[in-house]
Scaffold this motif. Structure first.
Motif, PDB file in Angstrom:
ATOM      1  N   SER A  36      85.109  49.155  17.588  1.00  0.00           N
ATOM      2  CA  SER A  36      85.173  48.842  16.952  1.00  0.00           C
ATOM      3  C   SER A  36      84.526  47.204  17.027  1.00  0.00           C
ATOM      4  O   SER A  36      83.708  47.373  16.752  1.00  0.00           O
ATOM      5  CB  SER A  36      85.877  48.977  15.791  1.00  0.00           C
ATOM      6  N   ILE A  37      85.336  47.257  17.970  1.00  0.00           N
ATOM      7  CA  ILE A  37      85.337  45.895  18.525  1.00  0.00           C
ATOM      8  C   ILE A  37      84.003  45.684  19.564  1.00  0.00           C
ATOM      9  O   ILE A  37      82.598  44.507  19.413  1.00  0.00           O
ATOM     10  CB  ILE A  37      86.260  44.971  19.633  1.00  0.00           C
ATOM     11  N   SER A  38      83.364  46.636  20.103  1.00  0.00           N
ATOM     12  CA  SER A  38      82.409  46.407  21.146  1.00  0.00           C
ATOM     13  C   SER A  38      81.145  46.227  20.774  1.00  0.00           C
ATOM     14  O   SER A  38      80.142  45.669  20.278  1.00  0.00           O
ATOM     15  CB  SER A  38      82.025  47.738  22.198  1.00  0.00           C
ATOM     16  N   TYR A  39      80.984  47.371  19.216  1.00  0.00           N
ATOM     17  CA  TYR A  39      80.005  47.556  18.139  1.00  0.00           C
ATOM     18  C   TYR A  39      79.964  46.801  16.979  1.00  0.00           C
ATOM     19  O   TYR A  39      78.466  46.284  17.071  1.00  0.00           O
ATOM     20  CB  TYR A  39      80.669  48.852  16.933  1.00  0.00           C
ATOM     21  N   LEU A  40      81.273  45.534  17.068  1.00  0.00           N
ATOM     22  CA  LEU A  40      80.586  44.343  15.986  1.00  0.00           C
ATOM     23  C   LEU A  40      79.872  43.693  16.814  1.00  0.00           C
ATOM     24  O   LEU A  40      79.570  42.267  16.156  1.00  0.00           O
ATOM     25  CB  LEU A  40      82.357  44.230  15.204  1.00  0.00           C
ATOM     26  N   SER A  41      80.614  43.252  18.544  1.00  0.00           N
ATOM     27  CA  SER A  41      79.706  42.298  18.787  1.00  0.00           C
ATOM     28  C   SER A  41      78.623  42.366  19.926  1.00  0.00           C
ATOM     29  O   SER A  41      77.691  41.416  18.938  1.00  0.00           O
ATOM     30  CB  SER A  41      81.001  42.227  20.571  1.00  0.00           C
ATOM     31  N   TYR A  42      77.731  44.386  19.922  1.00  0.00           N
ATOM     32  CA  TYR A  42      76.797  44.410  19.448  1.00  0.00           C
ATOM     33  C   TYR A  42      76.111  43.845  18.492  1.00  0.00           C
ATOM     34  O   TYR A  42      74.499  43.633  18.159  1.00  0.00           O
ATOM     35  CB  TYR A  42      76.821  45.891  19.789  1.00  0.00           C
ATOM     36  N   LEU A  43      76.377  44.156  17.486  1.00  0.00           N
ATOM     37  CA  LEU A  43      75.776  43.442  16.241  1.00  0.00           C
ATOM     38  C   LEU A  43      75.538  42.000  15.848  1.00  0.00           C
ATOM     39  O   LEU A  43      73.961  41.945  15.596  1.00  0.00           O
ATOM     40  CB  LEU A  43      76.640  44.411  14.555  1.00  0.00           C
ATOM     41  N   ILE A  44      76.041  41.614  15.644  1.00  0.00           N
ATOM     42  CA  ILE A  44      76.126  40.542  16.148  1.00  0.00           C
ATOM     43  C   ILE A  44      75.725  39.614  17.455  1.00  0.00           C
ATOM     44  O   ILE A  44      74.441  38.542  16.587  1.00  0.00           O
ATOM     45  CB  ILE A  44      77.832  39.286  15.860  1.00  0.00           C
ATOM     46  N   LYS A  45      75.205  40.365  18.374  1.00  0.00           N
ATOM     47  CA  LYS A  45      74.394  39.812  19.028  1.00  0.00           C
ATOM     48  C   LYS A  45      72.869  40.065  19.074  1.00  0.00           C
ATOM     49  O   LYS A  45      72.066  39.528  19.293  1.00  0.00           O
ATOM     50  CB  LYS A  45      75.119  40.000  20.910  1.00  0.00           C
ATOM     51  N   LYS A  46      72.575  41.118  18.270  1.00  0.00           N
ATOM     52  CA  LYS A  46      71.832  41.610  18.060  1.00  0.00           C
ATOM     53  C   LYS A  46      70.853  40.935  17.040  1.00  0.00           C
ATOM     54  O   LYS A  46      69.899  41.328  16.297  1.00  0.00           O
ATOM     55  CB  LYS A  46      71.566  43.316  17.851  1.00  0.00           C
ATOM     56  N   PHE A  47      71.930  41.309  16.293  1.00  0.00           N
ATOM     57  CA  PHE A  47      70.852  40.823  14.208  1.00  0.00           C
ATOM     58  C   PHE A  47      71.597  39.683  13.986  1.00  0.00           C
ATOM     59  O   PHE A  47      70.534  39.270  13.453  1.00  0.00           O
ATOM     60  CB  PHE A  47      71.652  41.323  13.572  1.00  0.00           C
ATOM     61  N   VAL A  48      72.359  38.890  14.388  1.00  0.00           N
ATOM     62  CA  VAL A  48      73.082  37.469  13.956  1.00  0.00           C
ATOM     63  C   VAL A  48      71.879  36.624  15.089  1.00  0.00           C
ATOM     64  O   VAL A  48      71.935  35.657  14.457  1.00  0.00           O
ATOM     65  CB  VAL A  48      74.619  37.273  13.634  1.00  0.00           C
ATOM     66  N   PHE A  49      72.236  36.868  15.852  1.00  0.00           N
ATOM     67  CA  PHE A  49      71.850  35.655  17.553  1.00  0.00           C
ATOM     68  C   PHE A  49      71.120  36.261  18.337  1.00  0.00           C
ATOM     69  O   PHE A  49      71.569  36.194  19.476  1.00  0.00           O
ATOM     70  CB  PHE A  49      73.912  34.758  17.905  1.00  0.00           C
ATOM     71  N   PRO A  50      69.402  36.837  17.842  1.00  0.00           N
ATOM     72  CA  PRO A  50      69.476  37.618  19.141  1.00  0.00           C
ATOM     73  C   PRO A  50      68.357  36.986  19.942  1.00  0.00           C
ATOM     74  O   PRO A  50      68.641  37.279  21.068  1.00  0.00           O
ATOM     75  CB  PRO A  50      67.924  38.335  18.288  1.00  0.00           C
ATOM     76  N   ASN A  51      68.402  35.463  19.482  1.00  0.00           N
ATOM     77  CA  ASN A  51      68.025  34.470  20.942  1.00  0.00           C
ATOM     78  C   ASN A  51      68.714  33.582  21.662  1.00  0.00           C
ATOM     79  O   ASN A  51      68.368  32.613  21.367  1.00  0.00           O
ATOM     80  CB  ASN A  51      66.398  33.980  19.772  1.00  0.00           C
ATOM     81  N   SER A  52      70.573  34.096  21.764  1.00  0.00           N
ATOM     82  CA  SER A  52      71.453  33.362  22.023  1.00  0.00           C
ATOM     83  C   SER A  52      71.153  32.895  22.978  1.00  0.00           C
ATOM     84  O   SER A  52      70.232  33.506  24.162  1.00  0.00           O
ATOM     85  CB  SER A  52      72.811  33.634  21.312  1.00  0.00           C
ATOM     86  N   GLY A  53      71.984  31.434  23.315  1.00  0.00           N
ATOM     87  CA  GLY A  53      71.580  30.833  24.809  1.00  0.00           C
ATOM     88  C   GLY A  53      73.220  31.451  25.422  1.00  0.00           C
ATOM     89  O   GLY A  53      73.534  32.075  24.850  1.00  0.00           O
ATOM     90  N   ILE A  54      72.914  31.196  26.803  1.00  0.00           N
ATOM     91  CA  ILE A  54      74.051  31.527  27.906  1.00  0.00           C
ATOM     92  C   ILE A  54      75.507  31.722  26.998  1.00  0.00           C
ATOM     93  O   ILE A  54      75.874  32.934  26.688  1.00  0.00           O
ATOM     94  CB  ILE A  54      73.772  30.438  28.942  1.00  0.00           C
ATOM     95  N   LEU A  55      75.751  30.272  27.031  1.00  0.00           N
ATOM     96  CA  LEU A  55      77.520  30.237  26.397  1.00  0.00           C
ATOM     97  C   LEU A  55      77.649  31.522  25.383  1.00  0.00           C
ATOM     98  O   LEU A  55      78.872  31.952  25.270  1.00  0.00           O
ATOM     99  CB  LEU A  55      77.367  29.036  25.927  1.00  0.00           C
ATOM    100  N   LEU A  56      76.518  31.740  23.913  1.00  0.00           N
ATOM    101  CA  LEU A  56      76.932  32.394  23.245  1.00  0.00           C
ATOM    102  C   LEU A  56      76.575  34.045  23.563  1.00  0.00           C
ATOM    103  O   LEU A  56      77.847  34.661  23.292  1.00  0.00           O
ATOM    104  CB  LEU A  56      76.157  32.799  21.826  1.00  0.00           C
TER     105      LEU A  56
END
Length: 421
Positions: free
Chosen positions: A187-207
């Motif tokens: 659940s924790i991994s999946y939530l992180s995966y969704l945020i990374k892919k759909f909310v911040f797909p082009n995030s920088g190094i820190l995020l």
């Protein structure tokens, strides 16, 4: 409000929400040159009022209300038939909204007010965000729906069906507990995966590092260390690696509160110190470069699907394996054996081992303080192996910076053990 007749307040509610729904329909279709809508504000308001009238005529017998609903449905069917025939438009949203509007009266009479409000607001929102939903759906591939289906299966179908009884007298873990650990970490991994892919797909190094730390701080460390060899800024890479480690403490603390409140409360001061200590380290390395602006696309961490069946099976196997090993070590060598085992386990994926400590039989044989010490030792050992990974895989400039950052966290971990526990 007490002096207002209940029927009047309900009538006002139905009329107001019917009018709002109609106004939203007008706004939604205002740019259409070719009007295909059967009505907007006045029409929807009258549909809601009609439903109210036909319901209160005979609230005990819904025959009149149902007859009116059939009549409205018949008119809407004729409209829809001509819409398809003349306009070649198959959309049915407005018709469904009209039927929902007609049903507002019995809804406000038979259900709590909050349900009626929730349904009315949901209609307004879903109508308004049509374009946003369409654009968001473009980001989904077929694999994403399969991943969602897997998550529903493992969390909502498999988990409730598993027995709660321990597997054996010597292994005090039930199939339910074993699978629950898989669900919790997934659940924790999946939530992180969704945020990374759909909310911040082009995030920088820190995020990217922060989200990656909730998924796997070790994997994030390896990926960022390799990027440093491509000419990335070593200071910002170091900040990213340390921030991922800080998120590791947050992830383990969340899991502790999920599985064992006593351990979580004891673990909180030590982990809080480590989290707070990682913040100035991250800030120092991140701001050491004079120009911290970088293009988001320069750091693209590719997360593996966190719900792969193979991953779940491996995690379950490791959980069971470490459960058996931990109980044997505790029974044979006691606290010292657990501390040594914690240091050894740190070179692997520590989640299965630590979750065993949080909810396994070890809590019966050794104290909560001993489990907390073992947890911190495991994280310190894991930090040591991450430092080795970063030094081995990173650029020459990165090595010293990462060594300094991780050394501070490792030394601080053992100082916390000596001082707090």
């Amino acid at each position: 409000m007490a002096s207002i007749p209940p029927d009047l307040s309900r009538f006002l509610f139905v009329t107001l929400f019917s009018l709002l729904i109609g106004l939203e329909q007008r706004k939604h279709h205002t740019d259409e040159a070719d009007q295909t809508l059967f009505g907007t504000d006045r029409t929807f308001s009258l549909i809601g009022i009609l439903g109210f009238i036909l319901y209160i005529i005979s609230p005990g017998n819904l025959l009149v209300f149902l007859t009116g609903g059939v009549s409205i449905s018949l008119f809407l069917a004729i409209y829809y038939h001509n819409k398809i025939k003349i306009k070649k438009n198959l959309g049915i949203t407005s018709i469904v909204i009209a039927l929902i509007t007609y049903c507002l009266a019995p809804l406000i009479y038979l259900q709590p007010v909050w349900i009626a409000l929730l349904i009315g607001v949901s209609v307004l929102i879903l109508t308004e965000v049509k374009e946003d939903l369409f654009n968001f759906s473009k980001k989904f591939s077929r694999d994403e729906f399969l991943t969602l289906a897997k998550f529903i299966i493992i969390a909502g179908i498999v988990l409730p069906l598993l027995p709660h009884d321990p597997i054996s007298k010597n292994f005090n873990i039930s199939p339910y507990q074993l699978w629950l650990t898989i669900v919790a970490v997934s659940s924790i991994s999946y939530l992180s995966y969704l945020i990374k892919k759909f909310v911040f797909p082009n995030s920088g190094i820190l995020l990217t590092a922060l989200l990656g730390g909730m998924y796997s701080s070790t994997a994030t460390t390896i990926i960022l260390a390799r990027e440093s060899k491509e000419g990335r800024r070593a200071n910002q890479i170091t900040a990213g690696i340390l921030s991922a480690t800080g998120m590791m403490y947050c992830r383990l603390l969340i899991l502790a509160f999920m599985f064992n409140m006593k351990i979580a409360q004891k673990l909180l001061p030590g982990f809080l110190v480590l989290i707070l200590a990682s913040i100035p380290l991250v800030w120092y390395f991140w701001h050491k470069d004079s120009n911290t602006n970088r293009a988001p696309e320069e750091c693209q961490q590719k997360h593996k699907n966190p719900l792969e069946l193979k991953t779940a099976i491996v995690f379950g196997f490791l959980f069971a394996f470490f459960g058996i090993i931990t109980q044997i070590v505790v029974q044979t060598y006691g606290k010292l054996g657990v501390n040594i085992l914690s240091f050894i386990v740190g070179v692997t994926d520590i989640d299965p081992y630590i979750l065993n400590l949080f909810q396994g039989g070890a809590t019966v044989m050794i104290s909560v303080d001993s489990i907390v010490k073992a947890t911190i030792i495991a994280t310190a050992s894991n930090n040591l192996i991450k430092m080795i990974y970063a030094i081995s895989l990173g650029s020459q400039v990165l090595k010293k910076k990462v060594a300094v950052g991780f050394s501070i966290l490792i030394v601080l971990s053992f100082l916390i053990i000596l001082g707090l526990y």
